[in-house]
Design a protein around this motif. Structure first.
Motif: not given
Length: 284
Positions: A202, A191, A162-165, A204, A187
């Motif tokens: 990645h 993208n 998740s974005d907040t991880t 969108h 990471e």
């Protein structure tokens, strides 16, 4: 390699080769297990050693590493007194490797991803058994800390967060499980991120898959597979081209993600197989 074999915590010098003694001891044990019904006749045939020899260690250069390549030590157990036993145990323990987080190969990984978005034979077995145990113990905690999706091939994991991880929090959870198992991470950049031999991009856009996939090659990849004039059977050279085409078809989201050379290889492979076409490919 000298530093590895001189490590007394892993290797010791011996004056007598115990191979034949160990072979005879194992044969007696296997015959006993067979007489009690623990081993089938087929398993006994697989396990029973004959003409055993000591294991051999050698180093394979990691040519995908830039600069002076380090050596990957490989301890070959082929032909050792207990090699057949490891093959039998690998088959018996195979069921322990089945888990929802385990992926078999590149193609099963891509299939799982699309569904989501839309030395010794015992080595991989032990790795999977340990990692499955780790995942069962830690996955509830990992999911609470932002892990949305997790797939693994032996000891390499692909994870969607998740974005907040907090990645450092996840690494602390994983690395606290066992002192000898320490995780590192990579990471995505721009993208994109590689996993196995797939490059994932990645996206969108609502009109395209959440990930586009294409074949990944390491920076040290030269493009050379086989030379037509090499002493390799012609069938092996032909199969090399067909395997490459099969891999590209299975890994690429779109046909146009392949390079021009791969497209040339594709068109040639769709024609009738003959020596002239394949020689042309390998001479390019």
């Amino acid at each position: 390699m000298n530093d590895i074999v001189n490590d007394t915590s892993a290797f010791i010098n011996i004056n007598v080769d115990p191979t034949i003694t160990q072979e005879e001891k194992l044969i007696r044990k296997l015959n006993h297990l067979h007489s009690t019904g623990f081993l089938t006749s087929e398993e006994l045939k697989i396990c029973k050693p004959s003409g055993s020899q000591p294991a051999r260690i050698y180093g394979l250069p990691k040519i995908h590493k830039l600069g002076s390549p380090p050596l990957r030590p490989t301890l070959s157990a082929c032909g050792t007194f207990n090699y057949g036993l490891t093959i039998m145990l690998a088959k018996r323990l195979k069921y322990l490797r089945k888990h929802e987080t385990v992926t078999r190969d590149t193609f099963s990984f891509i299939e799982d991803l699309r569904k989501h978005c839309n030395g010794s034979p015992l080595g991989p077995v032990f790795a999977d058994i340990f990692m499955i145990h780790l995942e069962k113990e830690l996955m509830p905690t990992l999911r609470k800390n932002g892990v949305l999706w997790w797939r693994r091939f032996v000891d390499d994991s692909f994870t969607i967060l998740s974005d907040t991880t907090g990645i450092n929090v996840l690494k602390q959870i994983l690395n606290s499980y066992h002192k000898n198992i320490q995780f590192t991470h990579t990471e995505e950049e721009d993208n994109t991120i590689p996993f196995l031999d797939v490059l994932l991009t990645h996206t969108h856009s609502a009109t395209t898959p959440y990930f586009n996939t294409s074949a990944y090659r390491k920076p040290t990849y030269t493009g050379l597979h086989l030379k037509w004039k090499s002493f390799v059977p012609e069938l092996g050279k032909i199969l090399e081209v067909l395997v490459l085409e099969y891999c590209f078809i299975g890994t690429c989201t779109r046909t146009r993600t392949r390079t021009r050379r791969d497209d040339t290889r594709t068109r040639t492979c769709t024609r009738r197989i003959n020596t002239r076409n394949f020689r042309k490919i390998f001479c390019q």
